[in-house]
Design a protein around this motif. Structure first.
Motif, short mmCIF file in Angstrom:
data_model
loop_
_atom_site.label_atom_id
_atom_site.label_comp_id
_atom_site.label_asym_id
_atom_site.label_seq_id
_atom_site.Cartn_x
_atom_site.Cartn_y
_atom_site.Cartn_z
N ASP A 1 -9.58 6.75 -3.38
CA ASP A 1 -9.76 8.15 -3.00
C ASP A 1 -10.11 8.12 -1.52
O ASP A 1 -11.20 7.66 -1.15
N ALA A 2 -9.20 8.58 -0.65
CA ALA A 2 -9.40 8.35 0.78
C ALA A 2 -8.92 9.50 1.65
O ALA A 2 -8.01 9.35 2.47
N VAL B 1 0.86 -1.19 0.00
CA VAL B 1 0.00 0.00 0.00
C VAL B 1 0.89 1.23 0.00
O VAL B 1 1.85 1.32 0.78
N VAL B 2 0.57 2.18 -0.86
CA VAL B 2 1.23 3.49 -0.86
C VAL B 2 0.20 4.51 -0.42
O VAL B 2 -0.89 4.60 -1.00
N LEU B 3 0.53 5.25 0.63
CA LEU B 3 -0.37 6.27 1.16
C LEU B 3 0.26 7.64 0.93
O LEU B 3 1.39 7.88 1.38
N THR B 4 -0.44 8.51 0.23
CA THR B 4 0.06 9.86 0.00
C THR B 4 -0.71 10.86 0.85
O THR B 4 -1.94 10.87 0.86
N MET B 5 0.05 11.69 1.58
CA MET B 5 -0.54 12.76 2.39
C MET B 5 0.33 13.99 2.17
O MET B 5 1.21 14.32 2.97
N ASP C 1 -6.22 13.34 -13.14
CA ASP C 1 -4.81 13.07 -13.35
C ASP C 1 -4.29 12.01 -12.40
O ASP C 1 -3.48 11.15 -12.78
N LEU C 2 -4.72 12.06 -11.15
CA LEU C 2 -4.27 11.09 -10.17
C LEU C 2 -4.76 9.69 -10.52
O LEU C 2 -3.98 8.72 -10.51
N ALA C 3 -6.04 9.57 -10.83
CA ALA C 3 -6.59 8.26 -11.21
C ALA C 3 -5.98 7.77 -12.51
O ALA C 3 -5.74 6.56 -12.68
N GLN D 1 -4.92 7.54 -1.63
CA GLN D 1 -4.63 8.94 -1.87
C GLN D 1 -5.42 9.76 -0.85
O GLN D 1 -6.61 9.99 -0.99
N SER D 2 -4.72 10.19 0.22
CA SER D 2 -5.38 10.87 1.33
C SER D 2 -5.18 12.38 1.33
O SER D 2 -5.73 13.08 2.18
N THR D 3 -4.41 12.90 0.40
CA THR D 3 -4.27 14.34 0.23
C THR D 3 -5.63 14.95 -0.09
O THR D 3 -6.40 14.38 -0.86
#
Length: 296
Positions: free
Chosen positions: A118-119, A63-67, A104-106, A93-95
């Motif tokens: 999307d979280a 899992v990669v979590l971006t904040m 763009d992210l998806a 993607q928690s940002t």
């Protein structure tokens, strides 16, 4: 997939650091990266591996979590990490990225074979440190078991809003919630500023609304930060709130609605940041009511 995961946390500011710490405490293998490495270094004491690059941090992760600060920042960092990404890994993607950034992210997730969630989360420093965030999430039902242990480690509840992360239903809900949070915070500051200007003891105001429909714990909490000078460390910083307020206004414009209060709130927060309060708690928007800092 077992409940013990390898999780990469990209972005270790107020929220990301707390989330990484709780993931490590839950027994997951945690790798962290931040562009300013010094912000990530303290997490080594909690058992996290501090990576030198985003690519190193994500290599082989489940899992990669971006904040990170915003959508463009999240996309830039994921591009840096791309050579280390494992196809089939989950991207949480928690940002608070805003609606316009999600395509763009998806799209990046699809190009690299990632399962996109999307979280964004609701909560500030204190609930983040306690693992008590509210996770707002959208993503495929068949892949949720892969990220549930992550959500359980950082939050006390997860609200699923849809099965397609790219549709942005979780981000949209986050913007709606934040519009209320920002409006209430700005209102708290203006109540205190007006009370001071009119020579009204703020305690008389709080006594007047006590126990009634106008009373609110959040109002009292933010007012206390201002009155007691406890604006650092920030629960939710002025510059971040200003960014979120702009995203809310843009989302409203995209939806064909005019958000006058949100627009004024964004301007007020930006003015407070320009006065030097950007790293303080968002309650410091109080100071935007004055051309000179008020005397205590």
């Amino acid at each position: 997939m077992t409940d013990q995961l390898t999780v990469s946390v990209l972005g270790t500011g107020i929220m990301g650091a707390a989330m990484a710490r709780n993931l490590a405490r839950a027994g997951h293998t945690v790798r962290v990266w931040n562009r300013t490495r010094a912000k990530a270094e303290p997490l080594a004491a909690d058992g996290a591996h501090v990576a030198g690059t985003a690519e190193e941090a994500v290599r082989g992760a489940d899992v990669v979590l971006t904040m990170l600060h915003d959508g463009p920042a999240a996309l830039d960092v994921m591009r840096e990490a791309a050579p280390g990404l494992r196809p089939g890994a989950a991207w949480v993607q928690s940002t608070t990225a805003g609606v316009d950034a999600l395509d763009d992210l998806a799209g990046f997730a699809r190009e690299h074979g990632l399962v996109f969630f999307d979280a964004p989360v609701l909560g500030t420093r204190q609930p983040a440190e306690a693992g008590q965030l509210l996770v707002l999430a959208a993503g495929p039902a068949e892949a949720r078991d892969a990220v549930t242990p992550v959500f359980d480690a950082v939050g006390n509840r997860t609200v699923w809003t849809g099965e397609d992360g790219a549709a942005g239903s979780a981000t949209r809900l986050k913007l709606v919630a934040n519009s209320w949070v920002i409006a209430a915070t700005n209102a708290a500051g203006e109540v205190l500023a007006l009370a001071g200007a009119l020579g009204v003891d703020p305690d008389h105001f709080f006594d007047a609304i006590a126990g009634g429909g106008l009373d609110m714990g959040y109002l009292r909490a933010k007012a206390a930060l201002i009155r007691e000078g406890r604006l650092t460390p920030a629960q939710f910083a002025v510059h971040t709130a200003a960014k979120d307020a702009r995203l809310i206004v843009e989302a409203g414009e995209r939806g064909g609605v005019r958000l006058d209060v949100a627009a004024a709130g964004a301007e007020r927060l930006s003015r407070a940041a320009a006065q030097g309060h950007g790293d303080e708690d968002m309650a410091a928007a109080y100071y935007a009511s004055f051309t000179e800092r008020p005397s205590d």
